[in-house]
Design an enzyme around this catalytic site. Structure first.
Site, PDB file in Angstrom:
ATOM      1  N   GLU A  80     -11.491  -1.471  -3.329  1.00  0.00           N
ATOM      2  CA  GLU A  80     -10.893  -0.728  -2.229  1.00  0.00           C
ATOM      3  C   GLU A  80      -9.829   0.233  -2.758  1.00  0.00           C
ATOM      4  O   GLU A  80      -9.671   0.410  -3.973  1.00  0.00           O
ATOM      5  CB  GLU A  80     -10.273  -1.690  -1.211  1.00  0.00           C
ATOM      6  N   ASP A 105       0.816  -1.217   0.000  1.00  0.00           N
ATOM      7  CA  ASP A 105       0.000   0.000   0.000  1.00  0.00           C
ATOM      8  C   ASP A 105       0.851   1.268   0.000  1.00  0.00           C
ATOM      9  O   ASP A 105       0.688   2.151   0.853  1.00  0.00           O
ATOM     10  CB  ASP A 105      -0.941   0.034   1.210  1.00  0.00           C
TER      11      ASP A 105
END
Length: 332
Positions: free
Chosen positions: A214, A29
């Site tokens: 997401e 991420d």
């Protein structure tokens, strides 16, 4: 005396190892920002992982943002210690805002917080992260969305917007207060879903049933706001199906449409990149402009290295107003 010398050598060796430049760093991420001539990457990890580089190739590991978990997070998320997810770094009005999230894996017991700093240079006397605490919280049975994967952006009118979301009710859009660290009750009531994957045409049943979308990220280019998101499943080794999609809108609030006019809130989204034999899955991307060129920053699961998540940076090319990655995912 010999003991003191040995201790000094061990400390020196440890510090030297931490200063050693590395390639193909393992991150999950990632987000990136540039201060002066130095690039900084922030990523999921204990206390939030931080790396720095002068060339986006050779990376030095920096100290984590937090030496221990924020006290407010310990109270909000039961069992939380210091593992912090999916940060987002922004430079606004002369200050760095680092948004981050804490969560219980597989549940929407989640919260988004923010810390600020006036510099990213650890050697500066002004360097100090100040945690501003909780921004937003999701509660099982009370909210149909998940307060995770934050991204903040400023619109043309200088309003600050927070996009976030993972599975559950999809990707959400919420206006922040002018202080950038809080949300009014009125704006919380006006929260809006802008992307959903339950009716996606090119997805399998597991993905649509789970609403597997997401990691939103909004990037302004020309007259459009581009909403990037990741769909499919991460973290499954060679079976990861993570991939990136995008839609665009002339309005912050959407609708975000793909190249065929399909609304991302109805399962639409132009495929930007997916995994291959070299990289099992790719996703959780951010988009930036550095030195006049646009880049996609994301992680991929390296097939040649036990599916470890690695930092990837690819230049974006634009055709007919749509982003694409010119180079295919290669082994290097």
């Amino acid at each position: 005396m010999k003991t003191l010398v040995l201790l000094f050598l061990l400390i020196y060796a440890s510090e030297a190892a931490s200063q050693e430049l590395q390639k193909e760093i393992s991150v999950h991420d990632p987000v990136m920002i540039k201060q002066g001539n130095t690039f900084y990457v922030f990523a999921t990890g204990r206390g939030i992982n931080v790396w720095s580089s002068k060339d986006q190739v050779n990376w030095k590991r920096e100290r984590p943002v937090f030496s221990e978990g924020p006290q407010w997070a310990i109270k909000v998320v039961k069992g939380f210690k210091d593992f912090i997810w999916a940060p987002d770094i922004q430079f606004i009005n002369g200050k760095y805002y680092l948004y981050y999230c804490v969560s219980t894996f597989g549940k929407n017991t989640s919260a988004i917080g923010v810390a600020t700093n006036v510099t990213l240079d650890e050697e500066s006397a002004s360097f100090k992260w100040e945690d501003k605490g909780l921004v937003l919280e999701s509660i099982p049975g009370k909210t149909n969305w998940n307060a995770i994967d934050p991204n903040v952006f400023i619109d043309a009118k200088k309003n600050a917007w927070l996009t976030f979301g993972s599975f559950w009710g999809g990707i959400q859009l919420l206006k922040l207060n002018k202080d950038l660290v809080s949300v009014s009750v009125q704006n919380l009531k006006a929260i809006k879903t802008i992307a959903n994957y339950e009716r996606a045409a090119n997805a399998d049943a597991e993905e649509t049933q789970a609403n597997a979308i997401e990691a939103p990220f909004v990037f302004k280019k020309g007259k459009y706001y581009y909403l990037f998101a990741s769909v499919g499943f991460c973290c499954r080794g060679s079976k990861s199906t993570y991939r990136m999609i995008v839609g665009r809108s002339k309005q912050v609030s959407g609708p975000y449409l793909d190249e065929k006019g399909r609304d991302m809130n109805d399962g639409g989204g132009l495929l930007v990149m997916k995994g291959n034999a070299y990289w099992y899955g790719v996703g959780h991307n951010a988009a930036y402009t550095f030195d006049g060129a646009d880049f996609l920053v994301f992680h991929g699961y390296d097939a040649k290295d036990k599916a470890k998540p690695k930092l990837r940076i690819e230049q974006i090319t634009w055709k007919n107003g749509w982003p694409s990655v010119a180079s295919a995912l290669r082994l290097n």
